[in-house]
Each structure stands twice: as C-alpha cells, then as structure tokens.
Write an enzyme that holds these catalytic residues in place. Structure first.
Site, PDB file in Angstrom:
ATOM      1  N   GLY A 137      10.397  33.542 -30.366  1.00  0.00           N
ATOM      2  CA  GLY A 137      10.226  34.994 -30.396  1.00  0.00           C
ATOM      3  C   GLY A 137       9.691  35.541 -29.086  1.00  0.00           C
ATOM      4  O   GLY A 137      10.067  35.110 -28.000  1.00  0.00           O
TER       5      GLY A 137
ATOM      6  N   SER B  94      14.822  28.331 -30.025  1.00  0.00           N
ATOM      7  CA  SER B  94      14.959  29.765 -29.791  1.00  0.00           C
ATOM      8  C   SER B  94      14.394  30.130 -28.414  1.00  0.00           C
ATOM      9  O   SER B  94      14.789  29.542 -27.416  1.00  0.00           O
ATOM     10  CB  SER B  94      14.255  30.533 -30.915  1.00  0.00           C
TER      11      SER B  94
ATOM     12  N   ASP C 259      37.830  23.213 -43.799  1.00  0.00           N
ATOM     13  CA  ASP C 259      37.019  22.121 -44.344  1.00  0.00           C
ATOM     14  C   ASP C 259      37.665  20.762 -44.130  1.00  0.00           C
ATOM     15  O   ASP C 259      37.025  19.802 -43.684  1.00  0.00           O
ATOM     16  CB  ASP C 259      36.786  22.387 -45.850  1.00  0.00           C
TER      17      ASP C 259
ATOM     18  N   ASP D  77      38.049  17.864 -40.729  1.00  0.00           N
ATOM     19  CA  ASP D  77      37.222  16.713 -40.327  1.00  0.00           C
ATOM     20  C   ASP D  77      37.449  15.508 -41.230  1.00  0.00           C
ATOM     21  O   ASP D  77      36.704  14.534 -41.187  1.00  0.00           O
ATOM     22  CB  ASP D  77      35.739  17.102 -40.303  1.00  0.00           C
TER      23      ASP D  77
ATOM     24  N   ASP E  30      34.373  18.818 -48.187  1.00  0.00           N
ATOM     25  CA  ASP E  30      32.990  18.637 -48.622  1.00  0.00           C
ATOM     26  C   ASP E  30      32.157  19.906 -48.436  1.00  0.00           C
ATOM     27  O   ASP E  30      30.931  19.881 -48.523  1.00  0.00           O
ATOM     28  CB  ASP E  30      32.340  17.488 -47.838  1.00  0.00           C
TER      29      ASP E  30
ATOM     30  N   ARG F 171      13.509  44.368 -33.397  1.00  0.00           N
ATOM     31  CA  ARG F 171      13.044  43.384 -32.438  1.00  0.00           C
ATOM     32  C   ARG F 171      13.703  43.549 -31.071  1.00  0.00           C
ATOM     33  O   ARG F 171      13.026  43.634 -30.055  1.00  0.00           O
ATOM     34  CB  ARG F 171      13.334  41.987 -32.986  1.00  0.00           C
TER      35      ARG F 171
ATOM     36  N   ASP G 116      24.534  30.446 -35.442  1.00  0.00           N
ATOM     37  CA  ASP G 116      23.357  31.157 -34.922  1.00  0.00           C
ATOM     38  C   ASP G 116      23.728  32.628 -34.768  1.00  0.00           C
ATOM     39  O   ASP G 116      24.707  32.963 -34.102  1.00  0.00           O
ATOM     40  CB  ASP G 116      22.975  30.544 -33.572  1.00  0.00           C
TER      41      ASP G 116
ATOM     42  N   HIS H 230      19.913  30.201 -37.004  1.00  0.00           N
ATOM     43  CA  HIS H 230      19.052  30.171 -35.823  1.00  0.00           C
ATOM     44  C   HIS H 230      17.875  29.211 -36.019  1.00  0.00           C
ATOM     45  O   HIS H 230      16.884  29.576 -36.631  1.00  0.00           O
ATOM     46  CB  HIS H 230      18.547  31.587 -35.531  1.00  0.00           C
TER      47      HIS H 230
HETATM   48 CA   LIG Z   1      34.691  18.984 -44.184  1.00  0.00          CA
END
Ligand SMILES: [Ca+2]
Length: 577
Positions: free
Chosen positions: A128, A213, A291, A294, A298, A378, A459, A496
């Site tokens: 921060g 961060s 999905d 790879d 899953d 922020r 992020d 993040h």
């Molecule tokens: Ca997968």
C-alpha cells in the site's frame, strides 16, 4: 497472441538454461558455473536484547524500546502464528520536521530477532502506501504463510517507509516521497545489520529483501539500487511501475463510468459497470474455453498464453439483446472491458501502461475492489499527492471527491506529471518509484545474488503481463540467461498477492534461500488451495476442488500441465512444461 510470440522468441535460450538448472540441481552445484556461489548462513543465539535500548548508538537512530517476547501466538491479518521467542526492538530514524507541511517525520521501524537465529536478515517490505509499521513477522510470500520468516528463524525488519500514516498526504514532503520510493530501504539496511550484530555478536551472513504489491516494488527497486546489500530478492505482484498503474486505475474509472448507473446527483456508481454476476459469467466462459489447454479440466487455467489466443470476449460471452440480467454482457460493456484489458492509450495511440490477461480469477472479490472501489478511495489521492509533481494541496484535493478527481484526470496533460520535476521536488515520481535500469541486474547477478518474482495472473491493479514483459526484456538484456539469477512464477487465478480461485498458499522464501546459499535453482514451487481446514480459508474456491488441492507453480514461461495420469488434486500429477 503477443505472449505466444514472445515465448517462441525465447524458447531456445530458456530451454537451454532450464536444462542447465536441472543439471545443477542434480549435481548440487551452482546454477551457473560462471556466477559466484555464496556460502550458507550459520545459526547463532541471541546474546542481548533489553540492554539494546540503552547500549546502542547508531547514526540517526533512536531506539524507543527493546524487550524479549516469549514464544507464543502472534496474530496478523486474521492469521495466528506460533512465533518463536524473540527480541522486539522498536525505533525511529532521521526524525525531523517537514519544511512544507510542518508535520513530524521519521522512518519508524521494528525488528524481531529470534533467540534461535538462522543467521539471516529479512527486510520485510510492506504494501500500500506504507505509513504503518506492519508486524515484522515476515509474511512475504503467498496467502497466509504457514511458516513466515520469523518462524523460519530470520531476524525480520519492518518499517513505515518514512511517514506515520497510511494516507497519501506525506507526498507534499519532498524527503518523504524519496523515503517511500527507495531511500527508507537504503537508510534502514545498514542500521538493521548493525543492530543485528549487536544482538547476536555477528552481522547477518545473508540478507534478503521481500514483499508483495508495493512491497514487491520495494524489492524490485532494491534489486537495482541496493544489489550490494542483499543476497536474495523476493518480489510478489510487484508494483514496479506504480505511477503508471495508479494513473491507469483512474483511466479505468473513466471507462467504467460510461456503462455505470448514475445516482441522483449524476455521479456514476462504478460497481454497477460490471456486476459480480457478470464477472462470474465471463470467468465461466474463460474456463469453458481454456481449462483443457493444460491437459485437464479442473477449473484452473494454467496455460495463460494459449488462453489469450483461445478466448474471445466478443464471441464467447453472450451479448445482451435486452436488459442486463447476469446471463449476458451488453455490447457497450464488452467495448469497455476490451479496452480495459488491452490497456490505456492516449490520444496519439501511445500505450500508457500494459494491459492484462483474461483469467478465471477476474471473478474474485479482490479483483473487483481494485477495479471499482480503489480508483476513488486510494488511487486518486496517491496520484494527486505522490505520483505527480508538484503534488496537489490538501485544500485543492479536498475541494473535490476522489471519484471526481479520477474522472477528471487527463491522460494527455496530467499523466505526464509523473515524469515532472520542480526545484523543490527534484526527482520525478517515476524516478523515485521505479527501479533504475530495470532490465540490467548485472550487479545483483555478478555477486551471486538471486531474485524470485511471483505474480497472480488475475491481479486487478498491477498487470502480470507487465511483469512478464519485464522478464522477457531482462532475458533479452542478459543474453537469454537471466534464469541463472532471476525467475518469474505466475500464479494462475490469483488476485493481488492472494485470493481468487487459485492455489495461492506457497513459500518462496525457503526456495530463494536454497538457491542463494546452496545453488539449488527452483524449477517449480508447490502451492496449495486454502480449503476447509486451512489457517485462513479462501471462500472463493470452487466446490469441486479438494480442500487441499496442490499445484506446481512454474518458471515462466513454462506452465503446469497434467501428466495424463494420477490424482488431479495433487501437484505430483503435473509437470512444468
Ligand atoms: Ca485446467
């Protein structure tokens, strides 16, 4: 698409260095014979504690307390850790009165030194806006670490980085800006090493700088500026281009305002621009498309690059033909989201920051809070006071709202103020916030130091694509051999620093030590989901995941691929390829 091209470009040198690393681990030797191998730290026992408050005479330093803390529970960010017996020293450096606002400034710090010490110093860089001395527990790696630095035996330093409140108003003070940017780390480091020497009878054998961060930014800046002081750098979700990321937050607010509902006074409610249900819908479509890339369905998308090529926001997500009801995305929303994920450009078409990736984790609450809440609460203040020169005044900023500041911020005329200097503010925000020569880490490399970077793929504020681009450029600048001293691990689904539908609990500190001190270069790091029974349960995990699902995190650009056999819930069924 761009990522795919970069991976191809670097396929040869990366493959070569990965092979070298495997050999090195097999031999137990250095990951690069040309680089020096630093010796391992050796343990020692605390010799002095309570007397340090009166016996120490360190330059520009006032020790305000020193006491022995018995072994016991230490609670930080909703996680209770059993901390070892340690000496807690608190103090302030460089106490002064600010010439602009007349406020009191100092670099406040605490250091926790375990009775049974592993011989190492850990500088815990905080997140921060800094401004508070976060408990020096050394929780620097992944969500809710099981064994933070203090538990691993490190002497851990934490600071407020030079101002005493987590608000942006210190930005009117020229020195406080520089302390926040980099000088607090530089000022604290020799003091901490001397303090450790007084406590144990020897200075730390090895020193580490780590955080996530803004703490990841401190770590990356340290890798450039203080390479002579640190043997290992751990940078998580680093905001190493923070002024660009923060101004991009304002730009996002401007985009979202175009599709947000307006309140009675005509102000947009940004949270209505894309609702949680709508982000969940997009997330589900990303999963549906990506999905299996790879090797296993899953609920996780490990092959980020292939997914960017496979997923198409326009055609894979239903377009509303009537009212928005959570089952579709309007054409206008798609336009805004496409623009936001592509990244900001000015009127000349120049990129002002990097875009970001489509990943299932964009359904995470943390992602939404960065996109919709943060710009007004922020980022507006941070940009007004810290990331532009000269800074705003409290009166001028107080005359408007954070939201109005965000909506009125000009990417043409205000954005360039991050590069500006004045006689009073002699270093630009860009200069003090970012690592100088960010792709030349020769000083770090040549003395045998190592660096690990990790970044959540979802992020909401600091672009993981920006970090991957940096790693590509670091590779190019180090003849494709940067893997010998710096490695990036992407964390699919993670928001993040933590959260999202991800295996976000991992320890990269111990692997960094093994790399620095034993030459064992990390090819993968095991990460776990925080399901039922975890020390801090992640409520966003899909019900279909086992509570303790594990996955390997891989050295970029490799990704975790299913071996074709074995328990789908276990990291051992996946390989980095
Ligand atoms: Ca997968």
């Amino acid at each position: 698409m761009r990522l795919t091209r970069r991976i191809r470009m670097h396929a040869h040198p990366l493959a070569a260095s990965a092979a070298a690393a495997v050999l090195a681990v097999g031999c137990g030797g250095s990951s690069d014979a040309a680089l020096p191998q630093l010796t391992a730290a050796t343990p020692a026992t605390l010799q002095a504690c309570a007397t340090l408050a009166t016996s120490l005479a360190l330059p520009d330093t006032r020790i305000t307390s020193s006491e022995l803390v018995p072994e016991g529970p230490l609670t930080l960010q909703n996680v209770t850790t059993q901390a070892p017996a340690h000496c807690l020293v608190k103090g302030k450096m460089k106490e002064r009165t600010g010439p602009v606002d007349g406020a009191s400034y100092a670099i406040g710090f605490e250091i926790r030194m375990p009775v049974a010490w592993n011989g190492r110093f850990l500088h815990q860089a905080n997140g921060g806006l800094d401004g508070s001395v976060v408990t020096a527990l050394g929780s620097v790696s992944g969500a809710a670490p099981i064994a933070p630095g203090l538990v691993q035996g490190f002497a851990v330093l934490s600071s407020d980085a030079g101002h005493g409140a987590p608000t942006p108003f210190f930005g009117v003070d020229p020195q406080a800006r520089l302390d926040y940017g980099y000088q607090a780390v530089g000022t604290l480091t020799p003091m901490a090493k001397n303090l450790i020497k007084s406590a144990y009878g020897k200075a730390p054998d090895r020193s580490y700088l780590a955080g996530c961060s803004n703490g990841g930014r401190h770590a990356m800046v340290g890798a450039s500026r203080y390479a002579d002081q640190y043997d290992g750098i751990l940078a998580g979700n680093p905001g190493f281009h923070l002024p660009k990321a923060a101004t991009t937050q304002l730009w996002k607010a401007q985009q979202y305002a175009n599709v947000a509902t307006k309140d009675a006074s005509g102000q947009p409610d940004l949270t209505t621009a894309v609702t949680p249900a709508e982000f969940k819908l997009i997330s589900s479509k990303i999963v549906a498309k990506c999905d299996a890339l790879d090797g296993v369905v899953d609920g996780q998308v490990n092959d980020v690059a292939a997914c960017q090529a496979a997923f198409n926001l326009q055609t894979d997500v239903p377009t509303c033909t009537g009212a928005r009801d959570g089952s579709c995305i309007s054409s206008a929303q798609k336009g805004v989201l496409a623009s936001i994920f592509a990244g900001p450009k000015n009127s000349k078409g120049e990129a002002l920051y990097t875009g970001t990736w489509f990943d299932p984790g964009i359904a995470g609450a943390n992602f939404a809070s960065w996109h919709f809440g943060s710009p007004a609460t922020r980022d507006a203040g941070a940009v007004a006071f810290i990331f532009t020169s000269p800074p705003s005044t409290v009166a001028a900023f107080g005359a408007t709202t954070g939201l109005q500041y965000a909506l009125n911020f000009s990417m043409e005329t205000d954005y360039p103020k991050m590069f500006a200097t004045t006689a009073q503010y002699a270093e630009s925000p860009w200069a003090y916030m970012t690592p100088p020569n960010e792709t030349d880490l020769s000083a770090l490399k040549n003395r045998g130091a190592k660096m690990i970077v990790f970044h959540g793929v979802a992020d909401g504020v600091f672009s993981p694509m920006d970090t991957a681009n940096w790693m590509d450029r670091l590779q190019a600048n180090h003849s494709g051999k940067a893997d010998a001293f710096a490695r990036l691990f992407l964390v699919p689904g993670m928001n993040h620093c933590s959260g999202g539908q991800a295996t976000d609990q991992f320890d990269m500190l111990a692997p960094l030590v093994a790399w620095v001190e034993q030459g064992k270069a990390p090819d993968s790091v095991t990460a776990r989901a925080r399901g039922a029974g975890a020390n801090l349960v992640n409520a966003e995990l899909p019900a279909s995941w086992s509570a303790n699902r594990s996955r390997p995190l891989c050295v970029y650009p490799k990704v975790a691929r299913y071996n074709g056999t074995g328990d789908v819930e276990s990291a051992s069924s996946f390989s980095c390829k």
